[in-house]
Design an enzyme around this catalytic site. Structure first.
Site, PDB file in Angstrom:
ATOM      1  N   LYS A   1       3.515   8.966   9.026  1.00  0.00           N
ATOM      2  CA  LYS A   1       3.227   8.367  10.337  1.00  0.00           C
ATOM      3  C   LYS A   1       4.163   8.855  11.457  1.00  0.00           C
ATOM      4  CE  LYS A   1       0.332   4.944   8.274  1.00  0.00           C
ATOM      5  NZ  LYS A   1       0.383   4.101   7.116  1.00  0.00           N
TER       6      LYS A   1
ATOM      7  N   ASP B   1       9.276   3.087   0.335  1.00  0.00           N
ATOM      8  CA  ASP B   1       8.137   3.676   1.047  1.00  0.00           C
ATOM      9  C   ASP B   1       8.290   3.282   2.510  1.00  0.00           C
ATOM     10  OD1 ASP B   1       5.812   4.366   2.275  1.00  0.00           O
ATOM     11  OD2 ASP B   1       4.487   3.627   0.695  1.00  0.00           O
TER      12      ASP B   1
ATOM     13  N   TYR C   1       0.859  -1.182   0.000  1.00  0.00           N
ATOM     14  CA  TYR C   1       0.000   0.000   0.000  1.00  0.00           C
ATOM     15  C   TYR C   1       0.895   1.232   0.000  1.00  0.00           C
ATOM     16  CZ  TYR C   1      -3.534   3.432   1.410  1.00  0.00           C
ATOM     17  OH  TYR C   1      -4.372   4.522   1.461  1.00  0.00           O
TER      18      TYR C   1
HETATM   19  C1  LIG Z   1      -0.108   4.629   5.684  1.00  0.00           C
HETATM   20  C2  LIG Z   1       0.741   4.403   4.507  1.00  0.00           C
HETATM   21  C3  LIG Z   1       0.770   5.290   3.412  1.00  0.00           C
HETATM   22  C4  LIG Z   1      -0.195   6.436   3.296  1.00  0.00           C
HETATM   23  O1  LIG Z   1      -0.030   7.395   4.288  1.00  0.00           O
HETATM   24  P1  LIG Z   1      -1.282   8.366   4.622  1.00  0.00           P
HETATM   25  O2  LIG Z   1      -0.708   9.298   5.645  1.00  0.00           O
HETATM   26  O3  LIG Z   1      -2.362   7.482   5.136  1.00  0.00           O
HETATM   27  O4  LIG Z   1      -1.646   9.056   3.376  1.00  0.00           O
HETATM   28  C5  LIG Z   1       1.685   5.076   2.407  1.00  0.00           C
HETATM   29  N1  LIG Z   1       2.537   4.041   2.453  1.00  0.00           N
HETATM   30  C6  LIG Z   1       2.545   3.156   3.475  1.00  0.00           C
HETATM   31  C7  LIG Z   1       3.540   2.053   3.479  1.00  0.00           C
HETATM   32  C8  LIG Z   1       1.631   3.297   4.518  1.00  0.00           C
HETATM   33  O5  LIG Z   1       1.603   2.385   5.490  1.00  0.00           O
END
Ligand SMILES: *Cc1c(COP(=O)(O)O)cnc(C)c1O
Length: 425
Positions: A259, A231, A143
């Protein structure tokens, strides 16, 4: 009106689609009514009915120190008194950018944004702009936020709701997205701008990279001149002080964060070498912007978190989480159910089954265990015992630095009991 979860949820569904502002919070895949949080403190949240839960959601990883950490709250308060947003540079942005770049080897500059989605979306634009190429390769079940080109074969809520991607995304938007199975090194060609990967896949439950996978991706990217994007929205400043780069010893070209670096407020960041970031406006042709980017409250919160965790804290967190994972499997197994709790650093996954489990190495393997119907039952048995897991089988357990040994033992007792109930059914 009476303060019940049901009453708040009934009001919510009237004015908010599905009653939630992010689908992962919905109880759709587990059934029932979500608890509405009134407050949180450390490892615990309290709902509007006054019930307290030991919380392993921790805002899906945004909270590293636990909820409402006193020092974080104090710094946010101080920042708010000075003004909440200006549309001009502030010291807080510089301090947070320095804190991020100084901890991650090879990372020279970052641009702050307001979410992980924005960070990854901007990183992809940068990669395309800098290479002049179109294709992006992502892995099945990873994701990367909800931008059009990256929702295809997404994990987290996309997987939870059983969607292949999203309606409203045109074929054109995903025409340049290639999807490949996790833990298999794809053969690239010179149309590929970037390979985007979660260094530890934490949105299809927890799937660890097999040894050599990330190194081999690095090599394959170099072979064709594609950029490697990590990511690290979950792994950044959680896996280790220097994130996945430090933990695995593999250096990407572009990093994405979110995060943890917001300390519970909306922040994301993407970064790279100064040379690569010269491509970004105002110095280069790749445009990217944000009214609230580098927001003073958010940078104050993020900086406070980064400055208040030591290497020893990370080591303790990792040790605790790993012991917890082992004992969680033992606690569940005593019921006759099978459990597998993969760990990487302090990240903990949980697969349940009626049969022996082989630790999943990709999304299709993870899916088998996530869709067998056991997780929703286990989730509700845990919730009844006041332990809150994420309401979806594709999420992981977030152990924060506020989870004490006693808290974790409480969760283990609950898990043993919960598993017995699930095994009976
Ligand atoms: C949570 C998440 C995102 C998206 O971040 P948001 O602040 O929810 O837009 C992107 N990549 C990873 C791996 C994530 O866990």
């Amino acid at each position: 009106m009476s303060e019940t979860n049901q009453a708040w949820f009934d009001r919510a569904v009237r004015v908010i689609p599905g009653g939630v502002d992010s689908p992962v919070r919905s109880f759709r895949s587990v059934g029932g009514t979500p608890y509405t949080v009134a407050s949180g403190s450390g490892a615990y949240v309290t709902d509007v009915e006054g019930q307290e839960y030991l919380d392993f959601v921790q805002s899906y990883g945004a909270s590293l120190l636990g909820h409402a950490h006193p020092l974080v709250i104090e710094r946010i308060r101080e920042a708010a008194l000075r003004g909440t947003t200006f549309g001009a540079p502030t010291p807080g942005e510089v301090l947070l950018a320095e804190a991020i770049t100084s901890r991650v080897a090879g990372l020279e500059q970052v641009r702050l944004v307001s979410s992980g989605t924005e960070a990854v979306m901007s990183a992809v634009r940068l990669a395309r702009g800098a290479t002049g190429r179109s294709k992006i390769l992502k892995f099945d079940g990873c994701y990367h936020g909800h931008s059009d080109a990256l929702l295809v074969a997404g994990g987290s809520g996309v997987a939870q709701l059983g969607l292949p991607g999203s309606a409203g995304v045109t074929e054109g938007a995903v025409a340049d997205t290639i999807v490949s199975p996790y833990n298999e090194v794809p053969t690239l060609d010179e149309t590929v701008a970037a390979v985007l990967v979660e260094p530890v896949a934490a949105n299809m439950n927890l799937v660890r990279p097999v040894p050599g996978f990330l190194d081999a991706l690095r090599t394959e990217c170099d072979r064709v001149g594609a950029l490697l994007i990590f990511d690290e929205v979950i792994t950044g400043f959680r896996l280790a002080p220097g994130g996945a780069q430090e933990y695995f010893g593999v250096t990407p070209d572009i990093w994405c964060f979110g995060k943890v670096i917001g300390g519970g407020l909306p922040v994301g960041a993407f970064g790279a070498s100064a040379k690569l970031l010269q491509n970004l406006a105002p110095t280069g042709p790749v445009y990217q912007a944000g009214t609230l980017s580098g927001n003073p409250l958010a940078t104050a919160a993020g900086l406070t978190v980064l400055n208040n965790v030591t290497r020893a804290d990370y080591e303790l967190l990792t040790k605790r989480a790993q012991t917890f994972a082992t004992e969680l499997v033992d606690a569940i197994s005593a019921s006759g159910l099978y459990a597998c709790a993969p760990v990487e650093g302090p990240l903990v996954g949980l697969f349940l089954s009626g049969e022996p489990i082989v630790e999943p190495k990709n999304f299709s393997e993870a899916k088998v265990y996530c869709e067998n119907g056991l997780y929703p039952k286990f989730f509700h048995e845990m919730l009844q015992r006041h332990v809150a897991l994420a309401p979806g089988a594709y999420e992981i357990l977030f152990v924060s630095m506020a989870h004490s040994q006693a808290d974790l033992e409480r969760a283990l007792f609950a898990a043993a009991d919960a598993a017995k109930e699930v095994a009976k059914s």
